[in-house]
Design an enzyme around this catalytic site. Structure first.
Site, short mmCIF file in Angstrom:
data_model
loop_
_atom_site.label_atom_id
_atom_site.label_comp_id
_atom_site.label_asym_id
_atom_site.label_seq_id
_atom_site.Cartn_x
_atom_site.Cartn_y
_atom_site.Cartn_z
N GLU A 1 28.14 91.06 70.11
CA GLU A 1 28.95 90.16 69.28
C GLU A 1 30.19 89.65 70.03
O GLU A 1 30.81 90.40 70.78
CB GLU A 1 29.42 90.90 68.02
CG GLU A 1 28.30 91.28 67.09
CD GLU A 1 28.79 91.91 65.79
OE1 GLU A 1 30.00 91.88 65.49
OE2 GLU A 1 27.92 92.43 65.05
N LYS B 1 21.72 92.50 72.30
CA LYS B 1 22.57 91.51 71.64
C LYS B 1 23.98 92.07 71.55
O LYS B 1 24.16 93.25 71.30
CB LYS B 1 22.04 91.21 70.24
CG LYS B 1 22.97 90.32 69.42
CD LYS B 1 22.33 89.81 68.16
CE LYS B 1 22.50 90.68 66.95
NZ LYS B 1 23.90 91.02 66.59
N GLU C 1 26.28 83.30 62.75
CA GLU C 1 26.32 83.92 61.41
C GLU C 1 27.51 83.42 60.61
O GLU C 1 28.63 83.34 61.12
CB GLU C 1 26.40 85.45 61.57
CG GLU C 1 26.52 86.17 60.23
CD GLU C 1 26.24 87.67 60.29
OE1 GLU C 1 25.92 88.18 61.38
OE2 GLU C 1 26.35 88.31 59.23
N ASP D 1 20.70 95.82 69.22
CA ASP D 1 22.12 95.50 69.11
C ASP D 1 22.94 96.48 69.93
O ASP D 1 22.67 97.68 69.90
CB ASP D 1 22.55 95.64 67.64
CG ASP D 1 23.17 94.38 67.10
OD1 ASP D 1 23.57 93.51 67.89
OD2 ASP D 1 23.24 94.27 65.86
N ASP E 1 22.65 96.41 64.20
CA ASP E 1 23.49 97.53 63.77
C ASP E 1 23.75 97.46 62.27
O ASP E 1 24.41 98.34 61.70
CB ASP E 1 24.80 97.61 64.58
CG ASP E 1 25.66 96.37 64.44
OD1 ASP E 1 25.25 95.42 63.76
OD2 ASP E 1 26.76 96.35 65.04
N SER E 2 23.16 96.45 61.59
CA SER E 2 23.12 96.47 60.12
C SER E 2 22.41 97.74 59.66
O SER E 2 22.55 98.16 58.50
CB SER E 2 22.40 95.23 59.58
OG SER E 2 21.15 95.06 60.23
O1 KIV Z 1 22.86 93.75 62.74
C1 KIV Z 1 22.18 92.79 62.33
O2 KIV Z 1 21.22 92.94 61.56
C2 KIV Z 1 22.53 91.46 62.80
C3 KIV Z 1 21.90 90.31 62.10
C4 KIV Z 1 22.51 90.14 60.77
C5 KIV Z 1 21.96 89.07 62.90
O3 KIV Z 1 23.30 91.33 63.68
#
Ligand code: KIV
Length: 267
Positions: free
Chosen positions: A114, A112, A182, A82, A43-44
């Site tokens: 968090e 994934k 992280e 994500d 989600d970056s």
């Molecule tokens: O969203 C993302 O790119 C991430 C990575 C920084 C691990 O979660």
């Protein structure tokens, strides 16, 4: 394509695992061509591609749209999507439905999410129970930016370090097959990696995690973000505008197009 078993075997053999983010067809093609073991549609995306201030505004539709493009660009690489903020916080039915969408509609191989609180563990168990592999994410979790008061290294005190290492063990017990660590001190990255049987993937977590992940645009110098843990392997923020400026000047000075770029040239 590598699988959850391959990553487990890589940890056992002591082979470092490589994960890179990708958000669209060309970046996915480049990452697959580079031979990375996994692709993360993180989600970056919100910050590096969509220009949001943080990751909290990223939606399920954003991640699905971009995962589909990544899947088309990297057919032979294991893709993790994500789960955006709010997509796994409400109730287990919504959580499972969102995880299903990432697998069925978008074509991801795993999801994934968090955090490591009790409700996050329940979410992990529920998704794993749907036969969906889950990657957990601990430490400086960007979706907690408001709670943390910024992007701050986590696990610095003995108590905080102990809490993260306990969470990591619970995450493994809940059924996650991998955990991203992280923004934590190197010693804690090493400790968690030694304590867990599942692979750990670090980003700003030191040299001893089982693998490393970086954001595509950070590694290539194509974002405005240069934290301590990033090494610039290119500087696209310089080379791309320079190439584009040269093209603009060539058009203005009538150097582009040339005869070779023209269909049926007049002379
Ligand atoms: O969203 C993302 O790119 C991430 C990575 C920084 C691990 O979660």
């Amino acid at each position: 394509m590598k699988s959850v078993t391959s990553f487990q075997e890589m940890k056992t053999r002591g082979e470092k695992i490589t994960m890179l983010t990708a958000y669209d067809y060309p970046t996915a093609r480049a990452v697959e061509k580079a031979g990375a073991d996994l692709i993360l549609v993180g989600d970056s995306l919100g910050m590096v591609v969509l220009g949001y201030e943080n990751t909290l505004q990223v939606t399920m539709d954003d991640i699905i749209h971009h995962t589909k493009a990544v899947r088309r660009g990297a057919k032979d690489t294991f893709v993790i999507s994500d789960m955006p903020y709010r997509s796994f916080h409400l109730d287990l039915r919504t959580t499972k439905e969102n995880a299903f969408r990432l697998i069925i509609e978008a074509g991801a191989n795993a999801v994934k999410l968090e955090g490591g609180s009790e409700s996050r563990l329940e979410a992990i168990r529920a998704i794993v129970d749907c036969e969906i592999p889950v990657v957990a994410h601990l430490g400086l979790t960007p979706q907690s930016v408001n709670k943390f008061g910024g992007y701050k290294v986590q696990g610095k005190s003995d108590a905080a370090s102990e809490q993260l290492s306990t969470m990591a063990k619970r995450i493994e017990e809940a059924g996650a097959f991998m955990v991203v660590l992280e923004g934590i001190p190197e010693a804690l990255g090493r400790k968690i990696s030694q304590e867990l049987t599942i692979p750990t993937i670090g980003i700003g977590a030191g040299r001893h995690t089982d693998g490393q992940v970086l954001v595509f645009h950070d590694l290539l110098g194509f974002s405005d973000f240069k934290p301590k843990f990033v090494e610039l392997y290119e500087n696209l923020n310089t080379t791309i505008p320079k190439a584009l400026e040269t093209w603009c000047n060539d058009v203005r000075e009538k150097r582009f197009p040339e005869r070779k770029q023209v269909y049926f040239p007049e002379e």
